[in-house]
Write an enzyme that holds these catalytic residues in place. Structure first.
Site, PDB file in Angstrom:
ATOM      1  N   ARG A 117       7.070  71.386  21.827  1.00 62.96           N
ATOM      2  CA  ARG A 117       6.170  70.370  21.251  1.00 62.96           C
ATOM      3  C   ARG A 117       4.742  70.882  21.118  1.00 62.96           C
ATOM      4  O   ARG A 117       4.072  70.644  20.130  1.00 62.96           O
ATOM      5  CB  ARG A 117       6.132  69.133  22.157  1.00 62.96           C
ATOM      6  CG  ARG A 117       7.339  68.279  22.084  1.00 62.96           C
ATOM      7  CD  ARG A 117       6.977  66.969  22.784  1.00 62.96           C
ATOM      8  NE  ARG A 117       8.176  66.253  23.137  1.00 62.96           N
ATOM      9  CZ  ARG A 117       8.885  66.480  24.234  1.00 62.96           C
ATOM     10  NH1 ARG A 117       8.501  67.381  25.111  1.00 62.96           N
ATOM     11  NH2 ARG A 117       9.976  65.792  24.486  1.00 62.96           N
ATOM     12  N   ILE A 118       4.262  71.561  22.177  1.00 61.60           N
ATOM     13  CA  ILE A 118       2.861  72.013  22.135  1.00 61.60           C
ATOM     14  C   ILE A 118       2.707  73.120  21.092  1.00 61.60           C
ATOM     15  O   ILE A 118       1.747  73.117  20.310  1.00 61.60           O
ATOM     16  CB  ILE A 118       2.368  72.473  23.528  1.00 61.60           C
ATOM     17  CG1 ILE A 118       2.490  71.325  24.537  1.00 61.60           C
ATOM     18  CG2 ILE A 118       0.929  72.980  23.462  1.00 61.60           C
ATOM     19  CD1 ILE A 118       2.138  71.688  25.972  1.00 61.60           C
ATOM     20  N   THR A 177       5.131  79.408  26.177  1.00 61.38           N
ATOM     21  CA  THR A 177       6.480  79.171  26.668  1.00 61.38           C
ATOM     22  C   THR A 177       6.457  78.722  28.138  1.00 61.38           C
ATOM     23  O   THR A 177       5.581  79.146  28.891  1.00 61.38           O
ATOM     24  CB  THR A 177       7.304  80.474  26.520  1.00 61.38           C
ATOM     25  OG1 THR A 177       8.573  80.274  27.073  1.00 61.38           O
ATOM     26  CG2 THR A 177       6.656  81.643  27.205  1.00 61.38           C
ATOM     27  N   SER A 207      -0.078  78.894  29.083  1.00 60.08           N
ATOM     28  CA  SER A 207       1.228  78.445  29.590  1.00 60.08           C
ATOM     29  C   SER A 207       1.227  78.547  31.113  1.00 60.08           C
ATOM     30  O   SER A 207       0.794  77.625  31.808  1.00 60.08           O
ATOM     31  CB  SER A 207       2.352  79.275  28.964  1.00 60.08           C
ATOM     32  OG  SER A 207       2.202  80.661  29.265  1.00 60.08           O
ATOM     33  N   ARG A 208       1.677  79.681  31.623  1.00 51.73           N
ATOM     34  CA  ARG A 208       1.582  79.994  33.042  1.00 51.73           C
ATOM     35  C   ARG A 208       1.204  81.460  33.137  1.00 51.73           C
ATOM     36  O   ARG A 208       1.653  82.277  32.324  1.00 51.73           O
ATOM     37  CB  ARG A 208       2.926  79.756  33.764  1.00 51.73           C
ATOM     38  CG  ARG A 208       3.299  78.288  33.936  1.00 51.73           C
ATOM     39  CD  ARG A 208       2.369  77.566  34.915  1.00 51.73           C
ATOM     40  NE  ARG A 208       2.733  76.175  35.129  1.00 51.73           N
ATOM     41  CZ  ARG A 208       2.245  75.148  34.428  1.00 51.73           C
ATOM     42  NH1 ARG A 208       1.372  75.359  33.460  1.00 51.73           N
ATOM     43  NH2 ARG A 208       2.610  73.916  34.712  1.00 51.73           N
ATOM     44  N   GLU A 214      -3.590  81.467  41.176  1.00 45.96           N
ATOM     45  CA  GLU A 214      -4.607  80.416  40.931  1.00 45.96           C
ATOM     46  C   GLU A 214      -4.962  79.721  42.235  1.00 45.96           C
ATOM     47  O   GLU A 214      -4.055  79.437  43.020  1.00 45.96           O
ATOM     48  CB  GLU A 214      -4.066  79.397  39.917  1.00 45.96           C
ATOM     49  CG  GLU A 214      -3.910  80.019  38.542  1.00 45.96           C
ATOM     50  CD  GLU A 214      -3.373  79.053  37.473  1.00 45.96           C
ATOM     51  OE1 GLU A 214      -3.319  77.838  37.741  1.00 45.96           O
ATOM     52  OE2 GLU A 214      -3.018  79.525  36.403  1.00 45.96           O
ATOM     53  N   HIS A 271      -7.495  76.590  34.264  1.00 42.72           N
ATOM     54  CA  HIS A 271      -6.262  75.809  34.070  1.00 42.72           C
ATOM     55  C   HIS A 271      -6.600  74.340  33.755  1.00 42.72           C
ATOM     56  O   HIS A 271      -6.291  73.432  34.523  1.00 42.72           O
ATOM     57  CB  HIS A 271      -5.346  75.907  35.297  1.00 42.72           C
ATOM     58  CG  HIS A 271      -3.923  75.560  34.976  1.00 42.72           C
ATOM     59  ND1 HIS A 271      -2.842  76.099  35.645  1.00 42.72           N
ATOM     60  CD2 HIS A 271      -3.386  74.722  34.046  1.00 42.72           C
ATOM     61  CE1 HIS A 271      -1.723  75.612  35.150  1.00 42.72           C
ATOM     62  NE2 HIS A 271      -2.016  74.763  34.179  1.00 42.72           N
ATOM     63  N   ILE A 272      -7.233  74.166  32.590  1.00 42.64           N
ATOM     64  CA  ILE A 272      -7.672  72.824  32.200  1.00 42.64           C
ATOM     65  C   ILE A 272      -7.012  72.354  30.902  1.00 42.64           C
ATOM     66  O   ILE A 272      -7.533  71.465  30.234  1.00 42.64           O
ATOM     67  CB  ILE A 272      -9.207  72.770  32.019  1.00 42.64           C
ATOM     68  CG1 ILE A 272      -9.684  73.893  31.076  1.00 42.64           C
ATOM     69  CG2 ILE A 272      -9.921  72.821  33.355  1.00 42.64           C
ATOM     70  CD1 ILE A 272     -10.963  73.577  30.351  1.00 42.64           C
ATOM     71  N   GLY A 273      -5.862  72.974  30.574  1.00 42.42           N
ATOM     72  CA  GLY A 273      -5.207  72.651  29.303  1.00 42.42           C
ATOM     73  C   GLY A 273      -5.107  71.163  29.012  1.00 42.42           C
ATOM     74  O   GLY A 273      -5.373  70.707  27.899  1.00 42.42           O
ATOM     75  N   SER A 274      -4.735  70.392  30.017  1.00 46.53           N
ATOM     76  CA  SER A 274      -4.517  68.960  29.791  1.00 46.53           C
ATOM     77  C   SER A 274      -5.667  68.105  30.339  1.00 46.53           C
ATOM     78  O   SER A 274      -5.551  66.879  30.387  1.00 46.53           O
ATOM     79  CB  SER A 274      -3.215  68.546  30.480  1.00 46.53           C
ATOM     80  OG  SER A 274      -3.323  68.787  31.876  1.00 46.53           O
TER      81      SER A 274
HETATM   82  C1  DGY Z   1       1.093  71.233  32.610  1.00 52.44           C
HETATM   83  O1  DGY Z   1       1.171  70.009  32.434  1.00 52.44           O
HETATM   84  O2  DGY Z   1       2.068  71.931  32.921  1.00 52.44           O
HETATM   85  C2  DGY Z   1      -0.253  71.825  32.423  1.00 52.44           C
HETATM   86  O3  DGY Z   1      -0.261  73.194  32.665  1.00 52.44           O
HETATM   87  C3  DGY Z   1      -1.235  71.165  33.323  1.00 52.44           C
HETATM   88  O4  DGY Z   1      -0.893  71.429  34.639  1.00 52.44           O
END
Ligand code: DGY
Length: 323
Positions: free
Chosen positions: A156-157, A209, A237-238, A267, A286-289
């Site tokens: 989706r992302i 991914t 992602s990670r 992290e 790690h502020i994606g969301s």
């Molecule tokens: C997730 O939702 O997996 C993002 O990396 C935020 O933690």
């Protein structure tokens, strides 16, 4: 009526807490990112539902949580779950897909643009009073528009990133994924590619991914060797989807141009990590969301998953491997 016992290990909005309070007998223990195992294991003895983010759910933890029925992650990623152990112990695991797609896609573009146009580097020039020195062709950036974007992981992302790239920046978009996505190809005009071709042709490579055994170090020394010297690598992602040593090596030896990173192999990232010393690497924590609305929506969705699971029903976002 006896309410199920819930442990919450992450700060959540008051409204979500109030909602949980209606259905559960809950405790909040903030571990400030550092888990005190003894304290956590002690709390888990009578816990039936765990609301968390990133806590490793493995055999050691599960052996201290004999009553645990569900772990509700406030995240879309669930690489913190040892799925085999959870399945064996019949513990459900849920995540928060969908509500964060646009927010993460925006952030990916922030990294693309910052790395390409050297935003953090030039921001430092302005703030240090070096405006005139910054008007220097050595500090020129590269274009994003009309370039080629390679997306590794078309979930989706990934799709939401592709939409921005195609509609907003007139980019060519290649994607590599476990399965082909003909509908998205048709709708957005994106093209499926082998990983090798994607790496060779892309100006921007976005890793999006999930982290699994198959995707750990999907980008390693060999993959960096295939990239253009002008490539910019983005990871939201990670951290472990990229071999960080190989990334450092590629940047040091100018085998790629730059990187934009939201995630790291460890992290919080260690202060002595060479990536933090490189001006051509944009680093964020790690502020994606991390927007207020999206984090609220994720917490609320995670609370709903938790409560539905504790009421004896299958939660809507039970992760596929535990279905
Ligand atoms: C997730 O939702 O997996 C993002 O990396 C935020 O933690």
């Amino acid at each position: 009526m006896i309410k199920p016992k819930v442990l919450i290990t992450k700060t959540i909005p008051k409204e979500v807490e109030n909602y949980i309070a209606q259905h559960c007998d809950y405790k909040i223990r903030s571990f400030d990112g550092k888990i005190d195992k003894e304290l956590l294991f002690n709390e888990l003895q009578d816990t039936e539902g765990l609301l968390t983010s990133g806590t490793k759910i493995n055999e050691e933890l599960l052996s201290h949580a004999p009553k645990l029925k569900v772990v509700s992650n406030i995240s879309v990623g669930y690489n913190n779950f040892d799925l085999g152990c959870m399945k064996a112990r019949k513990v459900m695991g849920t995540n928060t897909p969908g509500v964060l797609d646009d927010t993460v896609a925006d952030l990916v573009f922030a990294l693309v643009l910052s790395a390409a146009r050297r935003i953090s580097e030039l921001d430092a020039y302005v703030k240090k009073g070096k405006w005139r020195e910054s008007d220097n062709e050595n500090l020129f950036g590269v274009d994003v528009h009309h370039s080629t974007l390679g997306i590794i992981g078309m979930g989706r992302i990934g799709e939401t990133i592709a939409k921005r790239a195609r509609l907003g920046f007139d980019m060519e978009v290649l994607y590599y994924n476990r399965s082909m996505k003909p509908k998205i190809e048709k709708e957005l005009g994106v093209e499926y590619s082998s990983l090798e071709d994607l790496l060779k042709k892309s100006d921007y490579i976005v890793v999006m991914t999930p982290l699994t055994k198959e995707t750990e170090h999907i980008i390693d020394y060999k993959e960096f060797d295939l990239m253009k010297k002008s490539a910019i690598v983005i990871n939201a992602s990670r951290g472990k989807t990229i071999n960080e040593e190989a990334l450092i090596d590629a940047l040091k030896n100018k085998r790629i141009l730059a990187a934009g990173l939201d995630v790291y192999s460890v992290e919080p990232v260690n202060l002595d990590n060479p990536l933090l010393k490189m001006p051509n690497v944009v680093t964020i924590p790690h502020i994606g969301s991390a927007t207020s609305k999206t984090r609220f929506d994720m917490s609320m969705l995670a609370a709903k998953n938790l409560i539905i699971a504790l009421s004896g029903h299958t939660p809507p976002n039970l992760v596929p491997e535990l279905k």
